[in-house]
Structures are given as C-alpha cells and as structure tokens.
Design a protein around this motif. Structure first.
Motif, PDB file in Angstrom:
ATOM      1  N   SER A 593      20.739  25.929  -5.348  1.00  0.00           N
ATOM      2  CA  SER A 593      21.314  26.258  -4.048  1.00  0.00           C
ATOM      3  C   SER A 593      21.194  25.085  -3.103  1.00  0.00           C
ATOM      4  O   SER A 593      20.207  24.338  -3.146  1.00  0.00           O
ATOM      5  N   GLY A 594      22.193  24.953  -2.242  1.00  0.00           N
ATOM      6  CA  GLY A 594      22.087  24.040  -1.124  1.00  0.00           C
ATOM      7  C   GLY A 594      21.269  24.677  -0.019  1.00  0.00           C
ATOM      8  O   GLY A 594      20.791  25.810  -0.151  1.00  0.00           O
ATOM      9  N   PRO A 595      21.094  23.986   1.101  1.00  0.00           N
ATOM     10  CA  PRO A 595      20.291  24.520   2.203  1.00  0.00           C
ATOM     11  C   PRO A 595      20.828  25.860   2.718  1.00  0.00           C
ATOM     12  O   PRO A 595      22.019  26.023   2.955  1.00  0.00           O
ATOM     13  N   LYS A 612      15.667  27.277   3.631  1.00  0.00           N
ATOM     14  CA  LYS A 612      15.294  27.434   2.229  1.00  0.00           C
ATOM     15  C   LYS A 612      16.133  26.437   1.434  1.00  0.00           C
ATOM     16  O   LYS A 612      17.283  26.165   1.782  1.00  0.00           O
ATOM     17  N   HIS A 613      15.583  25.895   0.388  1.00  0.00           N
ATOM     18  CA  HIS A 613      16.287  24.911  -0.443  1.00  0.00           C
ATOM     19  C   HIS A 613      16.698  23.680   0.380  1.00  0.00           C
ATOM     20  O   HIS A 613      17.739  23.073   0.124  1.00  0.00           O
ATOM     21  N   GLY A 614      15.891  23.336   1.354  1.00  0.00           N
ATOM     22  CA  GLY A 614      16.228  22.225   2.241  1.00  0.00           C
ATOM     23  C   GLY A 614      15.517  20.933   1.916  1.00  0.00           C
ATOM     24  O   GLY A 614      15.590  19.978   2.708  1.00  0.00           O
ATOM     25  N   GLU A 615      14.869  20.835   0.773  1.00  0.00           N
ATOM     26  CA  GLU A 615      14.153  19.611   0.428  1.00  0.00           C
ATOM     27  C   GLU A 615      15.110  18.424   0.348  1.00  0.00           C
ATOM     28  O   GLU A 615      16.167  18.506  -0.267  1.00  0.00           O
ATOM     29  N   ASN A 676      21.288  18.832   0.373  1.00  0.00           N
ATOM     30  CA  ASN A 676      19.879  18.580   0.081  1.00  0.00           C
ATOM     31  C   ASN A 676      19.760  17.457  -0.947  1.00  0.00           C
ATOM     32  O   ASN A 676      20.765  16.833  -1.316  1.00  0.00           O
ATOM     33  N   LYS A 677      18.560  17.203  -1.425  1.00  0.00           N
ATOM     34  CA  LYS A 677      18.339  16.073  -2.326  1.00  0.00           C
ATOM     35  C   LYS A 677      19.079  16.232  -3.651  1.00  0.00           C
ATOM     36  O   LYS A 677      19.311  15.250  -4.368  1.00  0.00           O
ATOM     37  N   SER A 683      25.246  26.108   3.101  1.00  0.00           N
ATOM     38  CA  SER A 683      26.148  27.210   3.438  1.00  0.00           C
ATOM     39  C   SER A 683      26.472  27.192   4.930  1.00  0.00           C
ATOM     40  O   SER A 683      25.656  26.793   5.758  1.00  0.00           O
ATOM     41  N   THR A 684      27.659  27.639   5.263  1.00  0.00           N
ATOM     42  CA  THR A 684      27.946  28.024   6.646  1.00  0.00           C
ATOM     43  C   THR A 684      26.848  28.972   7.123  1.00  0.00           C
ATOM     44  O   THR A 684      26.417  29.849   6.386  1.00  0.00           O
TER      45      THR A 684
END
Length: 690
Positions: A593-595, A612-615, A676-677, A683-684
């Motif tokens: 997932s993306g951020p 979430k998933h923001g690394e 993200n990395k 997501s919007t």
C-alpha cells in the motif's frame, strides 16, 4: 436417451400407474397462480395445462385453482369452502399438487390467524392422503411476491417469509415432498408484471418444476457451466462438487484418487464433498452416474481460485491494454488458467427483439471455457485479472484459476441479490423504478432508455437493473469455492457517493453470505483520475471503506487519463492488487500500500499529517506535494504549502490561521505526487468525517 434412463422412467411409471388402462390423475390445487389469472388463453397456457403437455397421454391433469383462495380456514376466502376443493377430491387423484399461502400473507389474514396455518395445512394434506385413491401429495413453496406489490413494506414481506418457513416445517411433519416454486422464479421479476401473478413464461417454469418432481426427470447428469477441461479447484480447503441429475440417481465423484458417492435428492440436486488437497495437477476428474451418461475431464488442477468482477475497467481486455504485444509474448504463464463470462448483449443502440430475449437470468452470459495458452480466450480476458493472476502465480508457484464476469457500465446495485435489496426502503425504491430514479446514476438511466427505446411496457429487465447481474452472473457461482474476489467498479455510482458507500457494504456482506464465507477477501481498485464531477470525493469514500474487515485497495489515480475513463495501464493495477492479496491473504512480507491517512495533529497554525504505510515519504518527482489543500472550521479550502519531515507531512497556508482540515488528491483529475519508499502512490484523503 440412454437405455438405462429409459428403464428408470419406465420403472417410475409402473410405481404410480394404477393399471395399464388408467391414466395417472394429477390434481393441481391452489389459488390464482394455479388457476392462471392474467394469462392469455389460460386453458392452454396456465401451469396445469402446460404440465399436461409435458407429462403426455399417460397422465390426466386437472386445474382446481381458485383465485383469492386462502389455506387458512379463517381466511377471507378459504379454499375449504370452494367447489374446487370438493371437485378435486371427487376427481380421485393419484397425485395432488398443493400451492396455497399467497393470499394468507395479507394483513387481513396473517396477523390474527397465523398460528392456525400449520394445523390447517396438515389437515388438508390428510384429507387428500385419506382419499380412496390414496394419492401422493406434493406441497409447494410459494411463487414470489415482489417488492412492487403495494403491501410489500406494510407487513407482506415478513408475512411471506413466515409462511415459507412454515411450509418447510409442514413438509417435514407430513412427510411429503416439497417443490420449491420460489426458485428460480425469484430471479425472473419480468415474469410477474403485477408482482404476484406469473405470465405464461412463469407458468412454464412452474410446470417444469412440477414435472420434475412427479417424474424425477431433471435432464440427466449435469455440472455447472463453468466446469470443464483445465479448470482449477481451490487447494487446502474441502472441495465441494455440485450438480443436477435425475431423482434418486447415485453419483460418484473421483478427483486425484479421492472419491465420494452421493444420492441425488428428489428435487434433482446433489453435492459431493472431497477432502482438502494440496496444489497440483493435471488430474483426471470423473463424475459417474447410474442412470445417465458419465462426465469425464482429462486435466483439472488444484491451486488458488479467484473471482474478478465489476465494470468496464475490469472487463478491459488483455489485447486492449498498453504493452499488449509484450504481455502476450513475454508474460504468458501456463500455470494461469482463465475463464470469461461475457455478455451476449451490451451495446449503445436499441435492443432488437432477439437481444431483449437474452436479457434474462438464464441466457445473458456466454461461457468461454478454461484456457492457459495464447488464444482468443486469453487475449479477450480481463487485463487487470490476468496481471493479478500472473503476479500471484509468480510468488505462490501453484496453479491459479480466475473467472471474470465484469460488465461494462454496470452499477453496484446490479450485482446485489434481491434478498438483500428488499431489506431497505431506499433499495426497494431502486428495485421498483430503474428508469429515471434519482438514486440511479443518470448515465445508467439514459442507457436503459436508449436500449429499450423509451418503452416502459417491455416485459424485460435491463442488464443494469438492480439484482440482474447477481441473478445471472453471481448466483450460478455460489456453490464454487473462491479464495477471494477482486473488484473494479464505481464509475457508474459516482454521482451518489454516500449511496455507493451503503451499496458497497451491502454487496460485500451479500456475497459473503451467498458464498458461505464470512471472511471472503474482497480487494478493490480505487477509481483513477478523470475530469468528471465527484471523483475526488468518491476516491476518498473508497479509502474509508477499508474499514470493512478483510478488504484491501489498490490506488490507480496516478495512472488515470484526463478524458478517457479507461486508462490502459492495466498491468500496474493488476500487480498492485496482487501485492494486496499476497500480503493480506498469503501473509507475504511485502509492501502492498501507498500512504494512507492515519491521523492529523494541529500544531499552532500548521497541520501535522501522519500515515500508515508512510515509510520513506516523498514525492515521485522530487517537487513539493501537489493537489493538497487546507481549511479552517468553515471548510473553505485553499492551496497549502508542504514540508516532508521523515514520515510526516506538514501543511500550512498564510491565509489560514486556525487550520483544521486537509485534503489531498481531491481534484477529479489529480496530479497528486505523494508516494512512499516503495514508490506506491498515496490515496486521495481528507480528515472531514461528514
């Protein structure tokens, strides 16, 4: 006809034929449905008349239907007091078919006398059984009462279900055979123009059901249409094989050395269960019958099986997608087996008479058969679904089977069952009026109007009508075991964002119930970008729907097109869906997932956004974050400044002194660039709750 089946029929006749000189007498007892009310030339087209034609000269069928009759002795028009009741006994029948209860469901009968129904019905059965002719008695689950009936929401819906349940109890108590007239007629509302009385076509279905019950003839051994060479069964779970055959036949199922023998029920249905098996194949698959031709497949497989559904972006073909030649040359996988259910009619012109005839539950889909080679089936298969299956297979290294039944332009409500749609006033409104109902997206209404040439009196359903695609495309699959579902749809519900949220939750719950898998994985695609109203809000709504258990979402807004609703980079979408499944269903340690917005802190005149998933939070092009806005309590949004600090996004504007709200990617055609990395797009999102 096989010789052993001829012997079976001959044996059935000798069991119930009193003497060779006499005909078998069949008394059809009932109300207006039996009588044939509303049917043109009912003397030849009512169900008893059609049953006579099916049974032939060895039988004598008599119609003892009385319009308005109730089973209840204390009902407003009890069958007990009618001449037809006495005449049906004087007929000295050998077989009695009772179909009563529809007129008992009204509030003028049921609330006061419902506790008398079982006793009255058992007494009527006893009256017939005790006749000198000692007939065999069949009772019927009632034909449907549809939601358009003016008393449906005034108690009739609940009363009807109560009566159906009591009829099942009665059949067991009296030890009589139950004929289910509710199915499949419940899937043919077009056969009930007044929501209660069937047309000639509906009467044909009733006659066929009664004929099968009397003779045991259900057309011999049959498997569902999607069975065939190269099919795939789900691994590591019990394998359920179901089909139809003639009554009291014995069926032996043999797969990969495992066998199961079952007896066919009186209604012609059978189901065999084999133990869970590991992935592998090819294996021979045999289904043997004592009374009709056997069915043999030389090669079937055991692996992972998925269902792909939705509208045109899921239906978009492999040969239409970007890099199609490369995919068909370099990305073919012999361990991926695809199967298409394609519409027989779907176009933008006035439907012909022949096309209208195909708009029904039985005839709408054509089945491709299973394929794992470069051929027309694969080239015309869903590009998203193939990319998904290919990427699953590469990681799991087992056979992958995938069925696609996506229909271009279809709205969510067309994929939901009637059982579920009948539960709320809002969805009942959609069931009862699918022409210009404001709850239905305008494009769908215009398409139906065009296809039906503005004719509201056509005795047909449109493929976009509520429940149609469930009836024709999902219900036939519900006895097959899928690991999960991938879904790409929403374009035809984008005008009503809040309504779509309710329909989407309803759809997932409905499918999980019908597939008997309460945790059925359901992974969907967030709509892409295009210059159409509401798409930003719709995408954010889809993000919030991730709160539904066992769901996942693939973002596609970064590969949209400003004017084309069908972006062609389907391989990327399918691969992203596969990442979701590999992580969430198969427990692979991969980024999927993306951020996704987690929470927002207010720090003085700035907002601090956590994901979430923001690394490794960054932008795809190294520039400032685009398409991001903030607002104060008034919710008037302005363009925001941004700064990325670690995995947190800071936003502010000199024009907003007390910021409270943020939104990203809300332009219908967004140039949002946050990733993200793992280079997966954000997501919007917004933090507005209402």
């Amino acid at each position: 006809m096989p010789l052993k089946f001829i012997y079976f029929i001959a044996f059935t006749f000798t069991l119930i034929l009193p003497t060779q000189a006499q005909k078998i007498k069949v008394a059809c007892v009932g109300n207006s449905v039996t009588y044939g009310a509303g049917i043109k030339d009912r003397a030849v087209n009512s169900y008893p008349a059609q049953l006579q034609k099916l049974l032939g000269n060895n039988y004598q069928v008599a119609n003892f239907g009385y319009s308005g009759a109730t089973m209840l002795k204390n009902g407003h028009k009890p069958y007990w007091t009618k001449n037809e009741f006495k005449q049906s006994q004087d007929f000295a029948p050998n077989i009695v078919i009772i179909h009563l209860g529809l007129n008992d469901q009204g509030n003028n009968n049921w609330p006061k006398h419902k506790d008398e129904f079982i006793a009255d019905y058992l007494e009527m059965i006893a009256v017939y059984k005790n006749l000198p002719s000692k007939p065999k008695v069949f009772i019927c689950k009632m034909t449907p009462t549809f939601s358009g009936h003016h008393w449906f929401e005034e108690g009739m819906r609940e009363n009807f279900k109560d009566i159906q349940n009591k009829i099942e109890t009665i059949a067991k108590t009296a030890n009589v055979q139950l004929i289910n007239l509710h199915e499949p007629l419940y899937r043919f509302p077009e056969y009930f123009p007044d929501n209660l009385h069937p047309t000639e076509s509906g009467a044909t279905v009733i006659a066929q059901k009664v004929y099968g019950a009397i003779t045991g003839d259900f057309g011999g051994l049959k498997l569902p249409k999607f069975y065939g060479e190269n099919m795939v069964f789900q691994r590591n779970e019990p394998i359920i094989i179901s089909g139809t055959a003639n009554a009291n036949d014995e069926v032996l199922v043999n797969l990969n050395g495992e066998k199961s023998k079952v007896k066919v029920s009186a209604n012609g249905e059978w189901q065999a269960t084999l133990p869970a098996m590991k992935a592998g194949g090819p294996f021979p698959f045999k289904v043997e019958s004592k009374l009709s031709e056997n069915i043999n497949f030389s090669k079937v497989y055991i692996g992972e099986v998925w269902l792909a559904s939705g509208q045109s972006n899921m239906d978009w073909k492999v040969n239409q997608s970007r890099h199609a030649k490369t995919i068909l040359k370099d990305s073919l996988n012999p361990n991926v087996f695809v199967f298409s259910m394609d519409p027989k009619v779907l176009n933008g012109r006035v439907f012909t008479k022949e096309e209208l005839a195909l708009c029904n539950t039985n005839d709408y889909f054509k089945y491709s058969g299973w394929s794992n080679t470069k051929d027309d089936i694969l080239e015309n298969f869903s590009a998203v679904a193939y990319a998904y299956a290919y990427n699953l297979q590469k990681e799991l290294n087992v056979p992958i089977g995938i069925i696609c039944n996506a229909i271009g332009g279809s709205p969510a409500q067309s994929w939901i069952s009637r059982e579920r749609m009948e539960q709320t006033h809002e969805t009942i409104s959609m069931l009862n009026d699918s022409w210009q109902n404001p709850l239905i997206d305008s494009w769908n209404s215009k398409q139906k109007t065009k296809n039906f040439d503005h004719n509201k009196n056509l005795n047909a359903r449109h493929p976009y009508d509520p429940t149609f695609l469930f009836d024709s495309g999902i219900l036939p699959l519900t006895n097959f075991n899928f690991k999960g579902v991938i879904w790409y749809q929403g374009e035809s519900n984008a005008e009503r964002v809040d309504l779509h949220e309710r329909l989407f939750k309803m759809l997932i719950n409905d499918w999980r119930i019908h597939f008997k898998k309460p945790e059925l994985p359901f992974y969907y695609v967030q709509l892409s970008s295009i210059n159409r109203p509401n798409w930003g809000a719709f995408r954010d709504s889809q993000r919030k729907l991730l709160a539904i258990e066992k769901t996942g979402m693939a973002v596609s807004s970064d590969i949209g097109h400003e004017t084309d609703v069908h972006p062609t980079q389907k391989w990327i979408v399918g691969k992203r869906l596969a990442k979701v499944a590999l992580a969430k269903t198969y427990n692979k340690n991969i980024a999927y997932s993306g951020p996704l917005l987690d929470f927002v802190n207010v720090i003085n005149d700035k907002l601090e956004i956590h994901f979430k998933h923001g690394e490794g939070l960054k932008t795809v092009d190294g520039t400032a974050v685009k398409d991001i806005e903030i607002a104060g309590a008034d919710k008037i949004f302005v363009k925001a400044n941004t700064d990325i600090k670690g995995n947190t996004l800071i936003v502010w504007s000199e024009n907003i002194k007390n910021p409270r709200f943020v939104r990203y990617g809300y332009a219908s055609f967004t140039n949002g660039n946050l990733i993200n990395k793992n280079n997966l797009p954000a997501s919007t999102f917004s933090n507005i709750l209402d």
